[in-house]
Each structure stands twice: as C-alpha cells, then as structure tokens.
Design a protein around this motif. Sequence first.
Motif: not given
Length: 114
Positions: A95-102, A35-46, A68-69
């Motif tokens: 980037c992330n492996q395993g979801g939010v708890g990963g 997974y790819w996530y991003r966090q903008a300044p002063e915002k939650q990670r999405e 494109t991934i």
Amino acid sequence: QVQLVESGGGLVQAGGSLRLSCAATGIRFSITTIYWYRQAPEKQREWVAHISSGGNTGYTSSVKDRFTISRDNAKNTVYLQINSLKPEDTGVYYCNQGGVGGTWGQGTRVTVSS
C-alpha cells in the motif's frame, strides 16, 4: 512520520480469497488517497487499485470485478478484498500514500497455487 503496515497475505489455491489490510499512522487518514500496488516475480511494480478520501475507487482492468478496495477511517485502515484468485495474482502487495514518490509499506506476499 507516515507509516503503512500491510497484512493478510498468504498461500491460497486458485479460486480462493484473501483480504489484505493496510494500517496507517502519522497521517490525516480520512483525507488521504491510498493506493495498492503489486509486484510479481521478475516484473515491475504495478498499480492495482486506489480509494480516495471520498470513497471513489479505481482498479486496473485485470482485477476489476474480482478485487474490492474499501476503507475504515475510524480504524485508519484500507482493505483489499481479493476474490477468484489466479496464479497471475501472485506477488508482493504494497500500500502507498502519496503516489510513487510517497510512502510505502513493507508489503505482504500473496502466493496463488494452481
């Protein structure tokens, strides 16, 4: 131990492109969804995008048609090609492996100037 290392961020002008990379070690990469996530300044990670072991992809609506991934299992690497960058794409990309708890990488910063 799973490790994810992102790279490829930088400062670009609106309309430009970047290719982010996520290199993974310590996992059976070819069978893992990334997974790819991003966090903008002063915002939650999405969540931004993901790619399954079989190559199925998903994108959040705000980036569809611009991001494109892809993955290279021989290199244990996932890429995120970002085109037509907008100032609102500014943030730290993880980037992330395993979801939010990963497992999470350290992130790579993308700054888009208008």
